[in-house]
Design an enzyme around this catalytic site. Sequence first.
Site, PDB file in Angstrom:
ATOM      1  N   LYS B  79     -21.221  30.812  14.877  1.00 43.70           N
ATOM      2  CA  LYS B  79     -19.573  30.837  15.899  1.00 43.70           C
ATOM      3  C   LYS B  79     -19.093  32.326  15.304  1.00 43.70           C
ATOM      4  O   LYS B  79     -18.677  32.362  14.036  1.00 43.70           O
ATOM      5  CB  LYS B  79     -18.469  30.304  16.600  1.00 43.70           C
ATOM      6  CG  LYS B  79     -16.994  30.426  16.993  1.00 43.70           C
ATOM      7  CD  LYS B  79     -16.628  28.867  17.138  1.00 43.70           C
ATOM      8  CE  LYS B  79     -15.231  29.263  18.637  1.00 43.70           C
ATOM      9  NZ  LYS B  79     -14.265  28.392  18.782  1.00 43.70           N
ATOM     10  N   SER B 164     -13.620  27.159  23.278  1.00 39.15           N
ATOM     11  CA  SER B 164     -13.398  28.422  23.318  1.00 39.15           C
ATOM     12  C   SER B 164     -15.188  28.439  22.389  1.00 39.15           C
ATOM     13  O   SER B 164     -15.864  29.733  22.104  1.00 39.15           O
ATOM     14  CB  SER B 164     -12.696  28.905  22.304  1.00 39.15           C
ATOM     15  OG  SER B 164     -12.596  28.373  20.824  1.00 39.15           O
ATOM     16  N   SER B 188     -12.482  22.544  21.230  1.00 43.19           N
ATOM     17  CA  SER B 188     -12.658  24.229  22.135  1.00 43.19           C
ATOM     18  C   SER B 188     -14.300  23.812  21.409  1.00 43.19           C
ATOM     19  O   SER B 188     -15.109  24.683  21.728  1.00 43.19           O
ATOM     20  CB  SER B 188     -12.192  24.678  20.875  1.00 43.19           C
ATOM     21  OG  SER B 188     -11.349  25.150  21.164  1.00 43.19           O
TER      22      SER B 188
END
Lengths: 95, 513
Positions: B79, B164, B188
């Site tokens: 990420k 997210s 998330s």
Amino acid sequence: MQVDEATVRRIARLARIKITDAEAKGLKSELSGILNWVEQLDKVDTSLVEPLTRVVPIELKEREDKVTDGDIADDIVKNAPIVEDHYFVVPKVVE
Amino acid sequence: MTELNKLTIAEARAGLRKKQFSATELAQAFLTAIEASNAGLNAYVLPTPEVALAQAAESDKRLKSGDARPLEGLPLGNKDLFCTNGVRTTACSKILDDFEPAYESTVGANLWNAGAVMLGKLNCDEFAMGSSNETSAFGPVVSPWRRKSADGALMPDKLVPGGSSGGSSAAVAADLCLAATGTDTGGSIRQPAALTGTVGMKPTYGRCSRWGIVAFASSLDQAGPVSKTVRDAAIMLKAMASHDPKDSTSVDVPVPDYEAALSEGIKGLRVGVPKEYRVEGMSKEAEELWSRGIDWLKSAGATIHDISLPHTKYALPAYYIVAPAEASSNLARYDGVRYGLRVPKSDVTDTYESTRAAGFGQEVRRRVLIGTYVLSAGYYDAYYLKAQKVRSLIKHDFDKAWNSVDVVLTPTTPAPAFAFGEKSGDPIAMYLEDIFTVTVNMAGLPGISVPAGLSAQGTPLGLQVIGKPFDEATILRAALAIEDAAGRFPVPYRWWESVSQAAPMEKAEGNRK
């Protein structure tokens, strides 16, 4: 809680974010909406409750007080937009 | 041989050890898949083929010499919230511009030191603020899943992959990495996992170091894996977790062998079902799936207990005080002086204000302003302190529950994936996506989302298992029992493989809006 446009501008100033008049109008209703929504917390009786400060009850560790890095000035300024001789350059602050 | 990118971590690990293929072949299979698919999905914001191939070459040496590390040669996505040494890190915000860290996050370093291979940086919501991946400065991630109409035809609407960690969930679901790193502040990791048929785990606060991860809300942020299976989540967590002197909130406790613990089963496990999670607006499908999950765990030997977590409904409003407050403080560092974007002006205040106006997207600005407001003079007690007191009550609810149960079972989300734009006009509707996940962050507990079924329109739904602090091993065992009963949910139709060929990879690297 209703916030007015003057409050939105004051908060934006504190947060150092420039906003336009049109944005101030939009933010006024958005922020009011969110603040109204969180107001439901007033229904919870917290008079006898301590605020949570740590989710896991651990003692903070102490470490030896010694320098563990250094001589990396190049790395530190590597990503700065404007640099002179390992200094960050900003517009004049003091007259 | 089956396509290498469709393997699980456990399968790829076995194949590498048996020399059925090399680490370089495995990495190359993923790089080819990313090149063919990324324009359609936008999961990667920066593929790093040169890093991947160099790491894979080292892995091949070690596999040959019998010197293999636990994750030797296994290709992962990272990420873009994790700082990567010498590789652009943006938090998917314009304000970080082309920031290139001179250091690696501890979690990342743990993975690469364990032999894993980095395929690239994955898209996410800007500063991890969002539940749909629509706030990224690189544009939204497209879910590989599509809804089906009543006659079985695939519908054209693009669905969100959750957020997210939407790049992580989409990349794992579309076989563009074996597994991925994610971060979870209010849901998330678990919410995007639920929306894409993948497994997502948020460990206990303090299990993984936060050092080198772009900070959002420091008392809530925690790193964890998104993977294809529960076993893979166990393998990933073992490698990611560590005590780190550089993060004073990381906890110095042994990291168990989670994979080995999986074989223990769940006979006698006490499962709590909280009545407060039967919320208004929950889809019938989610409710039915929850009942099925209860039956599955019962059949596997668990006992089911009704429990009450009375302050559940206050978790989300309290979160939307605590998280923005901490974010406004954390994001104060982006001032255009030391790194990232600068909009030059004649005085320093104007430079700060113009830089932050240009660099932060709408949702980030909104949260920084809310956070600034609730922390401002005269309001601190009424908002932040109040929210932290409510947080104590939420944690107390769980502490009490642990007297009678070992884990808690809930749906991960109230409904399956929604379409682009469906919720982006209404911040509170978007915030409600995290209604079942946010309590876990507020109480610092571990939670895992495991795919458990499909909606009437053929899109995934997940179940969440919540555990006691540092008892990730038990929730992994419960999740495995669900996975064993429910089966896995691969994307049935790979539409994106045909649409992507036209657009070159450079587009994905450079098209930040």
